[in-house]
Scaffold this motif. Structure first.
Motif, PDB file in Angstrom:
ATOM      1  N   SER A 173     -10.572  -2.350   3.191  1.00 44.97           N
ATOM      2  CA  SER A 173     -10.223  -1.411   4.264  1.00 44.97           C
ATOM      3  C   SER A 173     -11.269  -1.435   5.372  1.00 44.97           C
ATOM      4  CB  SER A 173     -10.087   0.008   3.708  1.00 44.97           C
ATOM      5  OG  SER A 173      -9.047   0.096   2.766  1.00 44.97           O
ATOM      6  N   ALA A 185      -6.030   4.250   7.962  1.00 48.09           N
ATOM      7  CA  ALA A 185      -4.625   3.912   7.688  1.00 48.09           C
ATOM      8  C   ALA A 185      -4.519   2.990   6.477  1.00 48.09           C
ATOM      9  CB  ALA A 185      -4.003   3.258   8.920  1.00 48.09           C
ATOM     10  N   LYS A 186      -5.375   1.988   6.389  1.00 49.11           N
ATOM     11  CA  LYS A 186      -5.342   1.067   5.259  1.00 49.11           C
ATOM     12  C   LYS A 186      -5.776   1.760   3.968  1.00 49.11           C
ATOM     13  CE  LYS A 186      -5.874  -3.200   7.904  1.00 49.11           C
ATOM     14  NZ  LYS A 186      -6.701  -4.383   8.189  1.00 49.11           N
ATOM     15  N   ASN A 188      -5.369   4.976   3.312  1.00 52.55           N
ATOM     16  CA  ASN A 188      -4.282   5.878   2.925  1.00 52.55           C
ATOM     17  C   ASN A 188      -3.117   5.137   2.263  1.00 52.55           C
ATOM     18  OD1 ASN A 188      -5.530   8.235   3.752  1.00 52.55           O
ATOM     19  ND2 ASN A 188      -4.655   8.145   5.821  1.00 52.55           N
ATOM     20  N   SER A 189      -2.974   3.844   2.565  1.00 49.79           N
ATOM     21  CA  SER A 189      -1.870   3.080   1.967  1.00 49.79           C
ATOM     22  C   SER A 189      -2.002   3.004   0.452  1.00 49.79           C
ATOM     23  CB  SER A 189      -1.837   1.667   2.561  1.00 49.79           C
ATOM     24  OG  SER A 189      -2.957   0.901   2.116  1.00 49.79           O
ATOM     25  N   ASN A 192       0.253   5.399  -1.601  1.00 54.72           N
ATOM     26  CA  ASN A 192       1.607   4.941  -1.907  1.00 54.72           C
ATOM     27  C   ASN A 192       1.607   3.768  -2.883  1.00 54.72           C
ATOM     28  OD1 ASN A 192       2.900   6.801  -0.254  1.00 54.72           O
ATOM     29  ND2 ASN A 192       2.809   5.462   1.546  1.00 54.72           N
ATOM     30  N   HIS A 193       0.650   2.866  -2.688  1.00 54.92           N
ATOM     31  CA  HIS A 193       0.631   1.631  -3.478  1.00 54.92           C
ATOM     32  C   HIS A 193       0.533   1.911  -4.974  1.00 54.92           C
ATOM     33  CE1 HIS A 193      -0.253  -2.631  -4.303  1.00 54.92           C
ATOM     34  NE2 HIS A 193      -1.120  -2.158  -5.186  1.00 54.92           N
ATOM     35  N   HIS A 198       5.353   0.465  -1.179  1.00 60.00           N
ATOM     36  CA  HIS A 198       4.565  -0.455  -0.366  1.00 60.00           C
ATOM     37  C   HIS A 198       4.942  -0.452   1.106  1.00 60.00           C
ATOM     38  CE1 HIS A 198       3.198  -1.767  -4.266  1.00 60.00           C
ATOM     39  NE2 HIS A 198       4.467  -1.987  -4.629  1.00 60.00           N
ATOM     40  N   HIS A 200       4.728   2.168   4.448  1.00 56.84           N
ATOM     41  CA  HIS A 200       3.953   3.354   4.781  1.00 56.84           C
ATOM     42  C   HIS A 200       4.340   3.903   6.148  1.00 56.84           C
ATOM     43  CE1 HIS A 200       1.743   1.545   1.527  1.00 56.84           C
ATOM     44  NE2 HIS A 200       1.451   0.491   2.290  1.00 56.84           N
ATOM     45  N   ASN A 202       2.906   4.756   8.871  1.00 56.49           N
ATOM     46  CA  ASN A 202       1.772   4.677   9.795  1.00 56.49           C
ATOM     47  C   ASN A 202       1.876   3.349  10.548  1.00 56.49           C
ATOM     48  OD1 ASN A 202      -0.884   4.309  10.990  1.00 56.49           O
ATOM     49  ND2 ASN A 202      -1.610   5.914   9.596  1.00 56.49           N
ATOM     50  N   PHE A 205      -0.696   0.492   9.954  1.00 59.22           N
ATOM     51  CA  PHE A 205      -0.554  -0.328   8.742  1.00 59.22           C
ATOM     52  C   PHE A 205       0.749   0.072   8.055  1.00 59.22           C
ATOM     53  CE2 PHE A 205      -1.613  -1.564   4.305  1.00 59.22           C
ATOM     54  CZ  PHE A 205      -1.878  -2.902   4.542  1.00 59.22           C
ATOM     55  N   CYS A 208       2.345  -3.069   3.065  1.00 55.10           N
ATOM     56  CA  CYS A 208       1.294  -3.761   2.301  1.00 55.10           C
ATOM     57  C   CYS A 208       1.366  -5.266   2.571  1.00 55.10           C
ATOM     58  CB  CYS A 208       1.465  -3.500   0.805  1.00 55.10           C
ATOM     59  SG  CYS A 208       1.030  -1.834   0.273  1.00 55.10           S
TER      60      CYS A 208
END
Length: 368
Positions: A173, A185-186, A188-189, A192-193, A198, A200, A202, A205, A208
């Protein structure tokens, strides 16, 4: 063995009159030349960190080092004694201040600095209007400790499968981003991941970057609404963590500084006590040795063996004594206490009981 050895007082006389003035002069000369070279390139990116002379929080000395990241060379090094600043906690802030003052006084402006997350350092750099980034390793180390502790809880065992991946995600990140919001943003992904989602919400980003494939272990995913997911989200996405993620360094780190601190141990071991000038000279020697070999390949002989030694000799260092005498030496830590008389010390001495026993303890049945 009847060996002829130099007396310690003789060594101190030679060190004070010849060795120490030479080291101080050589360091000042090399430092000035390095700063002049860097002035042509404009503002500089540096890293800063402190090293204590002993483990723990009650160190006598603290040495703060500022390294120029592009050339991997030590720009400045300041030794601070704890009684100069009211305690060892304040040595890091004072060391950084002296380093930055030295660079500014020589016309070298700092573009940004990479440090750890010391609270005093954050406030000081903010007041001085200098951009600060955090070293990724220091941040990840603290976060991983908390994650490891959380993974040992009964309802968070699924986290054990993600510890290594989360650690990698911290570095990715930071290093793959060009701005603070992109880092966040990366980061926070990941939320979800770990739930096997996968895509998001945003634009910085949105998806994935890993290949879309089915996991061999469907039990590794966090379940929505689970206790484990709630605790992990609370740890990874609180305001402080998100604020720190945004300030992680995307370019340089302090790993080279950590390597330099390891090198200092060869010149000034932590289990040996040195006077102020003695410690300072050993730090200067370590810095000159590091700078001499900062970007240089290992020299070898025709047989392929490493060549390790370079000689530089000053025949008469007496003219450099003024530079040594100009260094302010703080009073010793013991100077703040009144020295008792020998008679008082003897009178207050409590002898150790024979056999190492407590004199007030009487074993049962001893008749005492």
């Amino acid at each position: 063995m009847k060996l002829q050895m130099m007396h310690f007082l003789t060594f101190r006389i030679h060190a004070r009159n010849f060795i120490e003035p030479t080291i101080i002069h050589k360091w000042n000369q090399d430092q000035l030349n390095l700063i002049r070279e860097l002035q042509e390139g404009g503002n500089v990116a540096v890293a800063g960190d402190m090293r204590a002379d002993t483990p723990g929080h009650s160190a006598k000395f603290g040495s703060y080092t500022v390294m120029h990241m592009e050339t991997n060379k030590i720009l400045d090094l300041r030794l601070v004694q704890s009684n100069e600043v009211g305690g060892s906690y304040h040595m890091e802030n004072e060391g950084l201040k002296r380093c930055l003052d030295k660079l500014e006084s020589n016309g070298l402006a700092v573009d940004y600095i990479v440090t750890d997350r010391h609270p005093q350092i954050q406030k000081y750099l903010r007041d001085r209007n200098i951009t600060q980034f955090y070293d990724v390793w220091h941040f990840e180390k603290g976060l991983s400790k908390n994650l490891d502790k959380l993974s040992k809880m009964k309802d968070c065992e699924v986290l054990k499968k993600w510890l290594h991946s989360i650690k990698n995600h911290v570095y990715w990140s930071a290093i793959s981003s060009e701005s603070g919001p992109e880092k966040v943003a990366k980061w926070n992904s990941l939320q979800n991941h770990i739930q096997n989602v996968h895509v998001h919400d945003n634009h910085l980003f949105p998806v994935c970057e890993h290949p879309d494939k089915v996991s061999r272990d469907p039990k590794k995913w966090f379940q929505p609404g689970s206790v484990a997911l709630h605790k992990v989200e609370k740890l990874l996405y609180n305001k402080r963590v998100l604020k720190d993620i945004e300030k992680l360094s995307h370019n340089f780190q302090t790993s080279s500084l950590e390597a330099f601190h390891s090198l200092i141990l060869r010149f000034a071991p932590k289990n040996v006590i040195f006077p102020f000038i003695g410690m300072l000279c050993r730090l200067y020697l370590a810095a000159m040795h590091y700078n001499e070999n900062a970007n240089r390949e290992q020299a070898t002989t025709t047989e392929g063996q490493a060549v390790l030694l370079i000689h530089k000799v000053f025949e008469d260092p007496k003219p450099y004594a003024e530079e040594q005498h100009a260094i302010p030496i703080p009073p010793t830590l013991s100077s703040q206490y009144e020295k008792p008389s020998k008679e008082e010390v003897i009178a207050q001495r409590v002898p150790r009981p024979r056999g190492g026993r407590n004199p007030t303890y009487c074993p049962a049945g001893s008749g005492n």
